[in-house]
Scaffold this motif. Structure first.
Motif, PDB file in Angstrom:
ATOM      1  N   LEU A 350       0.831  -1.201   0.000  1.00 42.84           N
ATOM      2  CA  LEU A 350       0.000   0.000   0.000  1.00 42.84           C
ATOM      3  C   LEU A 350       0.864   1.249   0.000  1.00 42.84           C
ATOM      4  N   ALA A 351       1.928   1.244   0.776  1.00 41.41           N
ATOM      5  CA  ALA A 351       2.804   2.412   0.850  1.00 41.41           C
ATOM      6  C   ALA A 351       3.384   2.756  -0.518  1.00 41.41           C
ATOM      7  N   GLN A 352       3.761   1.726  -1.280  1.00 41.28           N
ATOM      8  CA  GLN A 352       4.322   1.964  -2.609  1.00 41.28           C
ATOM      9  C   GLN A 352       3.304   2.624  -3.533  1.00 41.28           C
ATOM     10  N   VAL A 353       2.075   2.131  -3.498  1.00 39.88           N
ATOM     11  CA  VAL A 353       1.019   2.687  -4.351  1.00 39.88           C
ATOM     12  C   VAL A 353       0.699   4.119  -3.928  1.00 39.88           C
ATOM     13  N   LEU A 354       0.557   4.322  -2.637  1.00 41.71           N
ATOM     14  CA  LEU A 354       0.187   5.638  -2.125  1.00 41.71           C
ATOM     15  C   LEU A 354       1.259   6.680  -2.443  1.00 41.71           C
ATOM     16  N   ASP A 355       2.496   6.322  -2.221  1.00 46.52           N
ATOM     17  CA  ASP A 355       3.589   7.245  -2.490  1.00 46.52           C
ATOM     18  C   ASP A 355       3.681   7.573  -3.978  1.00 46.52           C
ATOM     19  N   GLY A 356       3.582   6.546  -4.827  1.00 49.32           N
ATOM     20  CA  GLY A 356       3.669   6.762  -6.262  1.00 49.32           C
ATOM     21  C   GLY A 356       2.547   7.632  -6.791  1.00 49.32           C
ATOM     22  N   LEU A 357       1.334   7.409  -6.300  1.00 58.13           N
ATOM     23  CA  LEU A 357       0.199   8.184  -6.781  1.00 58.13           C
ATOM     24  C   LEU A 357       0.309   9.645  -6.352  1.00 58.13           C
ATOM     25  N   CYS A 358       0.645   9.880  -5.099  1.00 58.93           N
ATOM     26  CA  CYS A 358       0.764  11.264  -4.633  1.00 58.93           C
ATOM     27  C   CYS A 358       1.832  12.017  -5.416  1.00 58.93           C
ATOM     28  N   ARG A 359       2.948  11.364  -5.691  1.00 62.00           N
ATOM     29  CA  ARG A 359       4.016  12.017  -6.451  1.00 62.00           C
ATOM     30  C   ARG A 359       3.598  12.228  -7.912  1.00 62.00           C
ATOM     31  N   ALA A 360       2.824  11.306  -8.454  1.00 57.71           N
ATOM     32  CA  ALA A 360       2.339  11.457  -9.829  1.00 57.71           C
ATOM     33  C   ALA A 360       1.399  12.650  -9.948  1.00 57.71           C
ATOM     34  N   ILE A 361       0.562  12.842  -8.954  1.00 59.37           N
ATOM     35  CA  ILE A 361      -0.361  13.985  -8.976  1.00 59.37           C
ATOM     36  C   ILE A 361       0.415  15.297  -8.981  1.00 59.37           C
ATOM     37  N   LEU A 376       2.845   6.568 -12.596  1.00 65.35           N
ATOM     38  CA  LEU A 376       1.573   5.842 -12.562  1.00 65.35           C
ATOM     39  C   LEU A 376       1.694   4.445 -13.151  1.00 65.35           C
ATOM     40  N   GLY A 377       2.586   4.258 -14.102  1.00 65.85           N
ATOM     41  CA  GLY A 377       2.691   2.981 -14.803  1.00 65.85           C
ATOM     42  C   GLY A 377       2.770   1.761 -13.907  1.00 65.85           C
ATOM     43  N   PRO A 378       3.692   1.712 -12.934  1.00 61.45           N
ATOM     44  CA  PRO A 378       3.845   0.498 -12.120  1.00 61.45           C
ATOM     45  C   PRO A 378       2.720   0.271 -11.111  1.00 61.45           C
ATOM     46  N   ILE A 379       1.905   1.299 -10.847  1.00 60.51           N
ATOM     47  CA  ILE A 379       0.923   1.167  -9.757  1.00 60.51           C
ATOM     48  C   ILE A 379      -0.523   1.151 -10.231  1.00 60.51           C
ATOM     49  N   ARG A 380      -0.783   1.439 -11.502  1.00 61.49           N
ATOM     50  CA  ARG A 380      -2.181   1.563 -11.937  1.00 61.49           C
ATOM     51  C   ARG A 380      -2.987   0.314 -11.659  1.00 61.49           C
ATOM     52  N   GLY A 381      -2.373  -0.851 -11.800  1.00 60.38           N
ATOM     53  CA  GLY A 381      -3.107  -2.093 -11.556  1.00 60.38           C
ATOM     54  C   GLY A 381      -3.307  -2.409 -10.091  1.00 60.38           C
ATOM     55  N   ASP A 382      -2.682  -1.632  -9.223  1.00 64.15           N
ATOM     56  CA  ASP A 382      -2.784  -1.892  -7.783  1.00 64.15           C
ATOM     57  C   ASP A 382      -3.496  -0.780  -7.026  1.00 64.15           C
ATOM     58  N   LEU A 383      -4.167   0.112  -7.727  1.00 67.88           N
ATOM     59  CA  LEU A 383      -4.843   1.214  -7.045  1.00 67.88           C
ATOM     60  C   LEU A 383      -5.949   0.734  -6.110  1.00 67.88           C
ATOM     61  N   TRP A 384      -6.413  -0.481  -6.305  1.00 63.78           N
ATOM     62  CA  TRP A 384      -7.436  -1.034  -5.410  1.00 63.78           C
ATOM     63  C   TRP A 384      -6.951  -1.063  -3.966  1.00 63.78           C
TER      64      TRP A 384
END
Length: 436
Positions: A350-361, A376-384
């Protein structure tokens, strides 16, 4: 001696008044009524040693989604623990679940609630908390599992039956079983017309089916019956606004935003999700929301030092970045994982997804679409993993499309648009992007 409740479950209190107040609190919670806290207070006034009421009080503190109430939740857990010798197994389970949740162990709490529901399928409080916990962890299987397992023990004459159907309907919708979800949701609304979660389940079916006018008809613009409901009613208005967005009723969308979605000076975390998500959708369509982004800055800054759940954090970053407060947005993004750890959550994936998304925004609103797309590329499939619903998470899919259209329109942009056109053929975003 123990007193039984409406569902023939023993409660460790001699006070019938305490049990009846507790019953009212449970039913009020299912309908998102603001009176639930008053009923809990009445239960404790009738019996200050009523452990289930102490647990309920603690749960209510944690449902506020802020670290500022965790200490009070722990106090409630301690008050309930003090009654240990007089409690039955179900009540001891609630005490343990509350203590686990207050320490940030949401998985441990969910395991206990599941165990309670399997042994006591009429325990609506455990069922509801297990369901909501699954929702905020993105666990589509668990969303369906709890109500499906308990439903066999229910009959239509029992209070709360419609709410169980509504939870099952929502779980089915999130699992992609929309036809079955609609059938259960319509039964739920018939049995429990005042249950906003049941209505919400049907709203999701109509959104994901792109039946936007039916959605507008389901949620009329005037709802005086919701005057006594808690802030969840504003999320239902958010769904009403989504239908209007897709139908091109932009003035109506902004009117709904101003009337129901704009957070106040002391915002609830869900208010920030609703507001930022809706304004971003308008922005991606080229619609100017005026000064509404700037008006979001103060409410978000009021929550900046708090961890309001994994799904809320990127919405806070989004609100600040879109308002042009890029330095503040970057600081917020940089501190997300620290706030997450402080809240007791230990989930590396979860930390990896959250960090990546916030930085992408932040990257996207900084004007670096290529960097945003790469993040966003590595995390899009794990946004759930962030939790929330498919409809809510769609704003981040739209963000990816916008980044792709800016960074690589002929390759990534076309690819993401093609996928969305298959999944949502009536999407206004697709029509707008392809019209040019």
């Amino acid at each position: 001696m123990p007193t039984t409740d409406l569902w023939n479950q023993p409660a460790s209190t001699d006070s019938r008044d305490a049990v009846q107040a507790y019953e009212r609190a449970v039913l009020a919670t299912l309908e998102y009524r603001s009176s639930a806290n008053d009923h809990v207070k009445a239960a404790l006034a009738a019996d200050p040693g009523f452990a289930l009421a102490h647990c309920f009080k603690g749960y209510q503190y944690l449902l506020l989604g802020t670290g500022g109430t965790v200490a009070k939740a722990r106090q409630a857990a301690d008050s309930a623990k003090a009654q240990h010798d007089r409690l039955n197994d179900r009540e001891r389970g609630h005490v343990a679940a509350l203590a686990s949740w207050a320490e940030g162990d949401v998985v441990g709490a969910a395991t206990i609630w599941q165990r309670i529901v399997r042994a006591y399928p009429h325990d609506l409080l455990a069922l509801r908390l297990h369901h909501l916990n699954a929702f905020w962890r993105g666990r589509e299987d668990a969303l369906t599992e709890g109500p499906a397992e308990s439903l066999r023990a229910w009959t239509p004459d029992l209070p709360g039956y419609g709410s169980v159907l509504g939870m099952l309907a929502f779980g089915l919708e999130e699992s992609g079983e929309r036809r079955r979800a609609e059938a259960y949701a319509r039964q739920a609304v018939q049995h429990a017309p005042d249950d906003l979660w049941a209505l919400h389940a049907l709203a999701h079916v109509l959104e994901m089916d792109e039946r936007f006018q039916e959605g507008c008809d389901l949620i009329p613009l005037r709802q005086p019956a919701w005057d006594d409901r808690n802030p969840f009613k504003n999320h239902v208005w958010w769904h009403r606004a989504l239908y209007a967005v897709e139908l091109g009723r932009d003035a109506e969308v902004l009117q709904l935003y101003d009337a129901h979605l704009a957070p106040g000076a002391r915002p609830f975390y869900l208010d920030v999700q609703n507001a930022a998500s809706l304004l971003a959708r308008l922005q991606f369509l080229g619609i100017d929301p005026g000064a509404r982004w700037q008006a979001l800055v103060a409410p978000v800054q009021a929550l900046a030092d708090d961890f309001n759940g994994a799904f809320t954090e990127p919405h806070k970053v989004l609100a600040l970045a879109a308002a042009g407060e890029l330095a503040a947005a970057e600081r917020l993004a940089d501190g997300t994982l620290t706030r997450m750890k402080r809240a007791g959550l230990r989930d590396p994936a979860l930390a990896q997804v959250l960090d990546g998304l916030c930085r992408a925004i932040v990257a996207f609103y900084r004007g670096d679409a290529e960097d945003a797309l790469e993040l966003l590329g590595p995390i899009r499939g794990d946004l759930w993993r962030l939790g929330g619903s498919r409809a809510q998470r769609d704003v981040f899919e739209q963000l990816a499309i916008e980044a792709a259209l800016q960074a690589s329109p002929e390759v990534d942009g076309r690819a993401l648009l093609a996928r969305r056109e298959i999944l949502r053929p009536n999407s206004r975003l697709v029509k707008t992007a392809t019209a040019g």
